[in-house]
Write a protein that holds these residues in place. Sequence first.
Motif: not given
Length: 414
Positions: A1-12
């Motif tokens: 898979m190509k490089q994705l721009k990923i948002g991770v909600a939550g720093a737990g």
Amino acid sequence: MKQLKIGVAGAGPAGLAVALFLSRAGHSVEILERFDTPAPVGSGLLMQPTGLTVLAALGLSDTIHRLGNRIDRLHGADAVSGRTVLDVRYDAGSGGRYGLAVQRAALFNTLHDAVIADGLPIRTGVMLASAEMLRERTVLKDADGAEIGDYDLVIDATGARSALVATSTAAPSVRDLTYGAFWATLDGAGAVYDRNALSQRYDKAKVMIGLLPAGRAMPEDKEQVAFFWSLKVADVEAVKTAGLDRWKSVIRGYWPDCLPFLDQIEDWDQLTLARYAHRTARPPFAGRLVFIGDSAHSTSPQLGQGANMALLDAAVLSHALATSSDIPSALSAYAAARRNHVRLFQFLSLAFTPFYQSDSRAIAWVRDRVVSTIARVPPMPGLLASIVAGTLIDPFKGTGLQECDWRPSIFQAA
């Protein structure tokens, strides 16, 4: 898979772990956290071989072991008679497994320090309210409808009260559980307790008191103990109104060895009230928004699997993205790989709850007289050990990981 721009909600733990996995796999990852300063919430928890294997895959095993405290058994006794009604030993199963009690701050610090060391960006003070799907993008918005960011994929790790899952097509029904618990992290110096056990005392099923030797938050800290007292959430205000001294006297009557811990509690603010709910997002994704940890599933804490399940979710999702040709295929693979393990342990946690948190005298009698006897008859000791360890069925399916070899561990019991 190509490089994705990923948002991770939550720093737990779930969000930090999945961000590490995906960043190291070459994706562009941004963590979004609602607090101005990311910080842990809660007292102690029990890391199982499942969660410890995931941390080892991230190169964090030595760090968490230096902070944690090895647990070899779960022991519970009737507070009135002293009779043992629960005795689950990890060594009743195979493989040299054990638990590792840690403070939530220790788990958070271990993962957060790794995120900082890897240079992952964390945006703080971000209040997320909803996610909107636009073609092959996911746009995050705040309560005013203002755009926070857009991504190829958003991973929701904001927990059981997630606004993102609540406003999605996968929104689960929520069953709030009657019982919660007061928690506190206290100094164990001068107290009498089993350093290598999660110890509990019961009065039927209406009272449960526990001590979990939880290690230290930082290497230079003193070792501490997580103390908890189970109660109905609806009774919290009545307990507070009766006064702290009254509450302490009740506990002291059940378990005099708790006195050194009770003496450290001078204000209700030192106690954290944990509330629990049973809920499952099915499937654990909606479009290009995917849920992990308590955002995807939560239940009673009776089996101590919460953080471990979250770390498994992070590992499975990361592996699915690494081995799939596109995002929809990856999310379907993630859901399939976690389905049976999650459902089984949610069922078991919910089934065990009435035996330890309920008004039923009959269920408590069955626990003390019948279940405790059956639990000593082979193969039940080994079966119970695998339930507690989270390995009753293969927990590593879809993670790309193999369970650690625990036998040469430096934490072998003396």
